[in-house]
Motif scaffolding. Structure first.
Motif, PDB file in Angstrom:
ATOM      1  N   LEU A 132       9.735   4.883   3.715  1.00 50.65           N
ATOM      2  CA  LEU A 132      10.529   6.048   3.323  1.00 50.65           C
ATOM      3  C   LEU A 132      10.767   7.029   4.464  1.00 50.65           C
ATOM      4  O   LEU A 132      11.692   7.843   4.394  1.00 50.65           O
ATOM      5  CB  LEU A 132       9.875   6.758   2.129  1.00 50.65           C
ATOM      6  N   LYS A 133       9.980   6.939   5.514  1.00 53.98           N
ATOM      7  CA  LYS A 133      10.190   7.819   6.674  1.00 53.98           C
ATOM      8  C   LYS A 133      11.546   7.599   7.327  1.00 53.98           C
ATOM      9  O   LYS A 133      12.021   8.442   8.073  1.00 53.98           O
ATOM     10  CB  LYS A 133       9.080   7.616   7.712  1.00 53.98           C
ATOM     11  N   GLN A 134      12.186   6.496   7.017  1.00 55.21           N
ATOM     12  CA  GLN A 134      13.516   6.197   7.567  1.00 55.21           C
ATOM     13  C   GLN A 134      14.596   7.124   7.000  1.00 55.21           C
ATOM     14  O   GLN A 134      15.672   7.235   7.572  1.00 55.21           O
ATOM     15  CB  GLN A 134      13.902   4.747   7.260  1.00 55.21           C
ATOM     16  N   SER A 135      14.302   7.762   5.870  1.00 50.32           N
ATOM     17  CA  SER A 135      15.277   8.642   5.221  1.00 50.32           C
ATOM     18  C   SER A 135      14.651  10.015   4.997  1.00 50.32           C
ATOM     19  O   SER A 135      13.681  10.134   4.235  1.00 50.32           O
ATOM     20  CB  SER A 135      15.710   8.049   3.881  1.00 50.32           C
ATOM     21  N   ASP A 136      15.216  11.023   5.612  1.00 54.59           N
ATOM     22  CA  ASP A 136      14.688  12.381   5.439  1.00 54.59           C
ATOM     23  C   ASP A 136      14.722  12.817   3.976  1.00 54.59           C
ATOM     24  O   ASP A 136      13.777  13.422   3.479  1.00 54.59           O
ATOM     25  CB  ASP A 136      15.468  13.390   6.292  1.00 54.59           C
ATOM     26  N   THR A 137      15.802  12.496   3.284  1.00 53.28           N
ATOM     27  CA  THR A 137      15.954  12.902   1.885  1.00 53.28           C
ATOM     28  C   THR A 137      14.892  12.252   1.001  1.00 53.28           C
ATOM     29  O   THR A 137      14.213  12.929   0.226  1.00 53.28           O
ATOM     30  CB  THR A 137      17.359  12.521   1.365  1.00 53.28           C
ATOM     31  N   TYR A 138      14.757  10.935   1.097  1.00 52.89           N
ATOM     32  CA  TYR A 138      13.780  10.221   0.274  1.00 52.89           C
ATOM     33  C   TYR A 138      12.357  10.607   0.653  1.00 52.89           C
ATOM     34  O   TYR A 138      11.500  10.754  -0.217  1.00 52.89           O
ATOM     35  CB  TYR A 138      13.957   8.708   0.402  1.00 52.89           C
ATOM     36  N   TYR A 139      12.122  10.761   1.925  1.00 55.30           N
ATOM     37  CA  TYR A 139      10.767  11.088   2.376  1.00 55.30           C
ATOM     38  C   TYR A 139      10.342  12.475   1.888  1.00 55.30           C
ATOM     39  O   TYR A 139       9.184  12.675   1.520  1.00 55.30           O
ATOM     40  CB  TYR A 139      10.665  10.992   3.902  1.00 55.30           C
TER      41      TYR A 139
ATOM     42  N   THR B 293       0.836  -1.202   0.000  1.00 54.57           N
ATOM     43  CA  THR B 293       0.000   0.000   0.000  1.00 54.57           C
ATOM     44  C   THR B 293       0.869   1.249   0.000  1.00 54.57           C
ATOM     45  O   THR B 293       2.074   1.193   0.281  1.00 54.57           O
ATOM     46  CB  THR B 293      -0.922   0.044   1.231  1.00 54.57           C
ATOM     47  N   GLU B 294       0.233   2.368  -0.264  1.00 56.74           N
ATOM     48  CA  GLU B 294       0.918   3.650  -0.202  1.00 56.74           C
ATOM     49  C   GLU B 294       1.423   3.919   1.215  1.00 56.74           C
ATOM     50  O   GLU B 294       2.457   4.554   1.411  1.00 56.74           O
ATOM     51  CB  GLU B 294       0.003   4.791  -0.685  1.00 56.74           C
ATOM     52  N   PHE B 295       0.732   3.387   2.206  1.00 56.05           N
ATOM     53  CA  PHE B 295       1.146   3.580   3.595  1.00 56.05           C
ATOM     54  C   PHE B 295       2.361   2.727   3.942  1.00 56.05           C
ATOM     55  O   PHE B 295       3.197   3.135   4.747  1.00 56.05           O
ATOM     56  CB  PHE B 295      -0.023   3.322   4.541  1.00 56.05           C
ATOM     57  N   ASP B 296       2.480   1.548   3.327  1.00 59.18           N
ATOM     58  CA  ASP B 296       3.684   0.730   3.504  1.00 59.18           C
ATOM     59  C   ASP B 296       4.904   1.484   2.982  1.00 59.18           C
ATOM     60  O   ASP B 296       5.954   1.521   3.637  1.00 59.18           O
ATOM     61  CB  ASP B 296       3.563  -0.605   2.760  1.00 59.18           C
ATOM     62  N   ILE B 297       4.753   2.073   1.804  1.00 59.96           N
ATOM     63  CA  ILE B 297       5.853   2.819   1.193  1.00 59.96           C
ATOM     64  C   ILE B 297       6.161   4.063   2.022  1.00 59.96           C
ATOM     65  O   ILE B 297       7.324   4.382   2.285  1.00 59.96           O
ATOM     66  CB  ILE B 297       5.526   3.181  -0.271  1.00 59.96           C
ATOM     67  N   ASP B 298       5.122   4.759   2.454  1.00 64.51           N
ATOM     68  CA  ASP B 298       5.290   5.958   3.275  1.00 64.51           C
ATOM     69  C   ASP B 298       6.065   5.624   4.553  1.00 64.51           C
ATOM     70  O   ASP B 298       7.025   6.313   4.904  1.00 64.51           O
ATOM     71  CB  ASP B 298       3.920   6.553   3.610  1.00 64.51           C
ATOM     72  N   THR B 299       5.667   4.566   5.212  1.00 66.50           N
ATOM     73  CA  THR B 299       6.332   4.143   6.447  1.00 66.50           C
ATOM     74  C   THR B 299       7.796   3.787   6.174  1.00 66.50           C
ATOM     75  O   THR B 299       8.687   4.168   6.933  1.00 66.50           O
ATOM     76  CB  THR B 299       5.602   2.941   7.073  1.00 66.50           C
TER      77      THR B 299
END
Length: 121
Positions: A74-81, A66-72
């Motif tokens: 990517l939150k590990q990286s400030d740049t990617y997020y 889901t989009e929320f899986d990806i969101d969660t």
């Protein structure tokens, strides 16, 4: 991004491919599918692919992404997020999943690979 990259960036095919992989992660595990981040031009497409690929690698048996899986993820990286947020990644994934046609997965895949090869040359 140069003009060649822009012209050889099949956005519709990428949209369909990413939507299909989110809906059915087994597409990415298929032995005939060989994708990497160099197959994508834009930062959003690259980081979305990287996130999806890593989620699948980490979990192995995931049924959908889901989009929320990806969101969660990517939150590990400030740049990617930041890229994810600035490019409205949640809406991108929601739309891609909703509009994906699994019968066109391999057509989209081959279009992306062909354009990646052309960009390389």
């Amino acid at each position: 991004m140069n003009i060649t990259d822009i012209k050889l960036n099949p956005k519709q095919s990428i949209f369909g491919l990413i939507g299909n992989i989110c809906n059915e992660p087994n597409f990415l595990i298929d032995s005939d599918v060989h994708l990497n981040d160099k197959d994508f031009v834009t930062n959003l497409h690259r980081i979305v692919f990287m996130a999806i690929n890593n989620i699948i690698s980490d979990n192995g048996t995931v049924k959908s992404i889901t989009e929320f899986d990806i969101d969660t993820y990517l939150k590990q990286s400030d740049t990617y997020y930041k890229i994810w947020q600035n490019d409205d990644g949640i809406k991108f994934i929601q739309d891609a999943k909703r509009l994906a046609n699994k019968d066109l997965f391999f057509e989209n895949y081959h279009t992306i690979k062909k354009n990646a090869i052309l960009r390389k040359y």
